[in-house]
Structures are given as structure tokens and as C-alpha cells.
Design an enzyme around this catalytic site. Sequence first.
Site, short mmCIF file in Angstrom:
data_model
loop_
_atom_site.label_atom_id
_atom_site.label_comp_id
_atom_site.label_asym_id
_atom_site.label_seq_id
_atom_site.Cartn_x
_atom_site.Cartn_y
_atom_site.Cartn_z
N ASN A 42 0.86 -1.19 0.00
CA ASN A 42 0.00 0.00 0.00
C ASN A 42 0.89 1.24 0.00
O ASN A 42 1.85 1.31 0.77
CB ASN A 42 -0.89 0.06 1.25
CG ASN A 42 -1.95 -1.03 1.26
OD1 ASN A 42 -2.04 -1.81 2.20
ND2 ASN A 42 -2.73 -1.10 0.22
N GLU A 166 -6.93 -2.15 -9.37
CA GLU A 166 -7.67 -2.90 -8.34
C GLU A 166 -9.13 -3.04 -8.75
O GLU A 166 -10.02 -3.00 -7.90
CB GLU A 166 -7.59 -2.17 -6.99
CG GLU A 166 -6.22 -1.74 -6.56
CD GLU A 166 -5.45 -2.83 -5.84
OE1 GLU A 166 -6.00 -3.92 -5.62
OE2 GLU A 166 -4.28 -2.58 -5.52
#
Length: 279
Positions: A42, A166
Site C-alpha cells: 500500500n 484494483e
Amino acid sequence: MKKTIVSLEGVSFKYESQERFALKDVNIRIYEGEWLAIVGHNGSGKSTMAKLLNGLQFAQNGEISVCGIKLNEESVWDVRERLGMVFQNPDNQFVGTTVQDDVAFGLENHGVSRDEMVFRVEDSLKKVKMDHFLNQEPHHLSGGQKQRVAIASVLALRPSIIILDEATSMLDPRGREEVLDIVRDLKEEESLTVISITHDLEEAAKADRLIVMNQGEVYREGTPEEIFSMDEELVQLGLDIPFSVKMAKAFRQKGMNFTKHYLSEEELVNELWTSHFNK
Ligand SMILES: Nc1ncnc2c1ncn2[C@@H]1O[C@H](COP(=O)(O)OP(=O)(O)OP(=O)(O)O)[C@@H](O)[C@H]1O
Ligand SMILES: [Mg+2]
């Protein structure tokens, strides 16, 4: 000879509010017709890279080119016709009140004629198997159906490259497979180049090539086999290890040997049957 379709040369980018660079001296070549997965912890800069490729942000340093076009403020609309993006949240991508309006919207922005628009809207919804939903309100669709409409909106512009940021992460396993299957078919039928940013390592394992990002830099590039051979190093980079790799490791600790270091789930099952359980 592999043909480069996208290149980033010495690209660095910093958000105004941040002290650190989100991307640091990134050099990448993406080849025509490949499925490239981009993985990384992340905040490693993956979405920033996607935004730069689509001209939603502009790099402070370096050069990006897409289908031979140097990306800058003047060329951004030409680039967006060639490179389409699908984001994570299905609910944030709708502008139209019906499915067909939504797909048409992008075309209006690109000055496509009315007749051509009607044809392309239906044609691209057909390709994602959503042509029965032309007049539906987008918010009544399932997550997977919404992402398929988002893909149709991209396809309607006849792009050469599609970036999935994503795009399947908010879907249930069935929706995820549905969307990925459609993209895999489209890749073949429309000769698309696919750039898939993903935390799903099972999906990444099916890519032609992987790029691992770490703190805004390209850490490693390679085939799934090369990348997943990194084992514990991946864990240190904040990534997981695919299920088949974990299983093979556990079997090795029990004294079993395999023909190669990295095995896909299918290969692992085959090897177990042929050389271990079948004796
Ligand atoms: N709009 C923004 N304004 C300021 N900083 C941002 C913005 N978007 C991202 N950043 C910062 O830039 C860095 C890279 O973020 P980015 O979203 O590109 O990472 P990512 O790899 O896509 O992460 P994730 O896997 O969580 O989606 C992070 O440090 C993040 O906090
Ligand atoms: Mg992201």
C-alpha cells in the site's frame, strides 16, 4: 521482436502536500499485447503511476509515451483514446442515468458522431455481455456488472491499452472471475495490452510479466516464476505469497522435490499426481 507500446523514462512525481516522492526515477517498458501485473505494498505508487499514464497527473521529471505519443497537456485526450482506465470502486465511475447513457458519455467527450455512438455503445456492451441492460439504472447492477459497464465505456473508445487499478478488489470471487474472464477474452479478441494493478497474487501469477513496486521505485521485473521465487523477500516487501508457492514450500519441508522452483496451482497438482501420489 517485442514492440514497446508504453514507456516511462526517468519518471518522478511528488504530490504537492507530500514531502516524499510518490514515484522515483521510474523506468518501465510495456510491450504490445502483454498482460502486465503491477504489485506492491500500500502506498508504493501503483495508482500514482496509473494516474500519470492517463494524464490525470503530470510528472515533474521524466517522459511518458503511449502508442508513440509523448504525453503532455496537449496530447492528453489523444492518449486517453488509446489507454483506458477502470478503477477500484464500481460506484464512483458512473455519470449516466442509464447503462447506455453512461457508455455514450465518454464518446460525446471525444466528439464521436451520433450514429457511430449508437453502434459503439451497443457493440461494447455486447462484448462485456451487458447488452441486455441498456436502459437499466447503473446503481441497480451488481458490483461485477458495474465493472463490466465501466469496461464497456473504456472499450467504446477503441483503446489499445486498458489499465485495471484494483478493478476487481471490491467484488466477490464470482464477480472477480467474471470480470477477469471478460478481460482475458477481450485481450485476445481486440489485441489489447492489459496493465493490471492488483493485490491478488493468484491473478498476478497468471500475468505474462510482473513489476514489483517498493516505496515509489521499481524493485524488480520478471515472469511470475522469477518473481515468486523471491519467497520471503516478497513478504519483506509487504506482499503475500501465492497459495501454490506456500503449498510447494510445505511439501518440500516434508522432503518432496519438484521439477522447478515456482509452480502454478495446476502444475503443483499435476506434479503431485504424477510423481508423488501415483507411485
Ligand atoms: N491525492 C493524493 N494527495 C497526496 N498524497 C497522495 C495522494 N494520493 C496518493 N498519495 C500518496 O502517494 C503515495 C503513493 O500512493 P498510491 O496511491 O500511488 O499508492 P498505491 O501503490 O496505489 O497504494 P494502494 O495499494 O494502497 O492502492 C502514498 O504515500 C500516498 O499516501
Ligand atoms: Mg492504489
